[in-house]
Design an enzyme around this catalytic site. Structure first.
Site, PDB file in Angstrom:
ATOM      1  N   ASP A 150      34.277  38.420  36.418  1.00 20.59           N
ATOM      2  CA  ASP A 150      34.567  37.275  35.630  1.00 20.59           C
ATOM      3  C   ASP A 150      34.769  36.270  36.574  1.00 20.59           C
ATOM      4  OD1 ASP A 150      36.761  38.939  36.231  1.00 20.59           O
ATOM      5  OD2 ASP A 150      37.940  37.739  35.005  1.00 20.59           O
ATOM      6  N   GLU A 182      39.286  40.424  34.851  1.00 20.73           N
ATOM      7  CA  GLU A 182      40.200  40.615  35.873  1.00 20.73           C
ATOM      8  C   GLU A 182      41.345  39.678  35.965  1.00 20.73           C
ATOM      9  OE1 GLU A 182      42.752  40.855  38.923  1.00 20.73           O
ATOM     10  OE2 GLU A 182      41.219  39.173  38.850  1.00 20.73           O
TER      11      GLU A 182
HETATM   12 ZN   LIG Z   1      41.334  35.818  40.991  1.00 20.43          ZN
HETATM   13 ZN   LIG Z   2      39.778  38.320  42.052  1.00 24.18          ZN
END
Ligand SMILES: [Zn+2]
Ligand SMILES: [Zn+2]
Length: 420
Positions: free
Chosen positions: A108, A166
């Site tokens: 991401d 994440e």
């Molecule tokens: Zn980050």
């Molecule tokens: Zn990262």
């Protein structure tokens, strides 16, 4: 089993060119957390081309995430329109059964407007791969190709995890929920994260504390609104919020053991809309970073106590909402030693640096809580080219010479673990 010599672990010029091109493609087409549909399609498409067994739609439509909808909103994350999750899990089987090692990349991007003037600049306004997850995804695809080519030469299984979200709300937790650590069960996990503390050809890693617990806190102060010229008839929420903010600084400076680590930062303070109106409410939003459970518990309790104590002393009220985010991450000493010695074979011992713990949060921590894990820092700095800005900066970039370094180091570490 015979050890695969280090010179068998090669990134050909063709693969290196592909890595650079792929990183640029991903960089130009960043996707926010839980919306990584195009990236996931690209990953799965390449695995299919390589003939590597894989599963798509793993982990994270927002229902199997560890954070509540409320926590998502507080973290500023809007779950995307996906329904089946965007994670991809692939398996590369060696010639005989053995250990299983999980290698992980996150996919991401961040809600940041890129400020780099480069040909591969993000084409999506307000979205940027400012944390280098484009580099991580590219490297893991390179690792897939190299290990797939060596599969008749090692025993055991390599599991590749391409995860969503994440940056929030914890795609790794969703992947675990969807079974990424099972079938076959994972014996150890290895991940990397780009960093500008060293150059291409270098990595930085140490056993023990690696990344901190990252929690969010919101304090709503309620006073009594009024005319700016009649403060005695009002309770000024702005002044109360200011006193709370100052008082909270004493938690780290006066209440936490100086030998422990903690950060209390309030990055947002919102109130009022006119110079001549005393606003009724003020809102403080912050983040808390810690390593130890005791310090984490203490800070959570004391923020609420100080906020409501200061507020009531000043005739106002404060409501504190504290949301626990990612846990702290520890690098397992045994796996870290394997990574360090594999990296020394690939890069030379002088290029394997020690790394001090970061106060950043990292959702690999969910994996590290369950299996022995090592996450190492991959140097992408290039001072001459101005590639010096840290992750999450609008001018963050990565020297692409690090792509092949990342591939070789991860392949070597995986093979050394499987052979250990
Ligand atoms: Zn980050
Ligand atoms: Zn990262």
């Amino acid at each position: 089993m015979p050890v695969i010599p280090i010179d068998r672990i090669q990134v050909t010029p063709e693969l290196d060119a592909w890595l650079r091109e792929t990183r640029r493609y991903l960089h130009m087409n960043p996707e926010l957390s839980l919306q990584e549909t195009n990236t996931a399609r690209f990953v799965a498409g390449h695995l299919r081309e390589l003939g590597i067994e894989h599963r798509t739609g793993v982990g994270g439509d927002g229902r199997s995430l560890f954070m509540s909808r409320e926590a998502l909103a507080a973290a500023g994350v809007e779950p995307g329109p996906t329904t089946g999750g965007t994670g991809v899990v692939a398996l590369i089987h060696g010639r005989r059964p053995g250990k299983t090692v999980l290698l992980r990349a996150d996919m991401d991007a961040l809600p940041i407007e890129e400020q780099n003037d480069v040909p591969y600049r993000s084409t999506r306004p307000g979205v940027m791969h400012a944390c280098g997850h484009d580099v991580h995804t590219t490297i893991l695809l390179g690792v897939a190709e190299v290990l797939n080519g060596l599969r008749d030469e090692f025993d055991g299984t390599v599991k590749l995890m391409f995860q969503p979200a994440e940056e929030g709300p914890g795609g790794a937790a969703a992947m675990i929920h969807d079974g990424v650590l099972d079938d076959p069960p994972v014996d150890a996990a290895i991940a990397l994260h780009v960093g500008v503390d060293c150059d291409p050809g270098q990595i930085a890693v140490s056993p023990g504390p690696a990344t901190a617990a990252a929690d969010t806190v919101k304090i709503e102060v309620t006073g009594r609104g009024g005319h700016a010229a009649a403060p005695h008839n009002a309770v000024d929420s702005v002044v109360v919020a200011a006193h709370i903010l100052i008082a909270l600084q004493t938690i780290v400076s006066r209440e936490v053991n100086p030998l422990e680590s903690a950060v209390v930062t309030f990055g947002a303070l919102h109130s009022g809309s006119a110079n001549n109106v005393i606003p009724q409410t003020a809102v403080l939003e912050g983040t808390v970073r810690t390593y130890s459970a005791a310090v984490r518990d203490h800070i959570e309790r004391r923020i609420a106590e100080i906020a409501s104590g200061v507020a009531s002393a000043m005739r106002a009220e404060a409501t504190t909402t504290y949301l626990r985010g990612y846990p702290p991450m520890y690098n397992d000493p045994t796996v870290t030693e394997i990574v360090r010695s594999a990296a020394a074979e690939v890069l030379g011992a002088e290029n394997v640096l020690d790394r001090t713990p970061l106060m950043a949060g990292e959702d690999m921590a969910f994996i590290a809580e369950r299996v022995p894990t090592c996450m190492f820092g991959l140097g992408v700095r290039n001072t001459e080219r101005g590639i010096i800005y840290p992750p999450h900066h609008p001018r963050f970039d990565a020297d692409e010479d690090a792509l092949a370094v990342g591939v070789k180091t991860m392949v070597a570490a995986a093979l050394r673990f499987l052979g250990s």
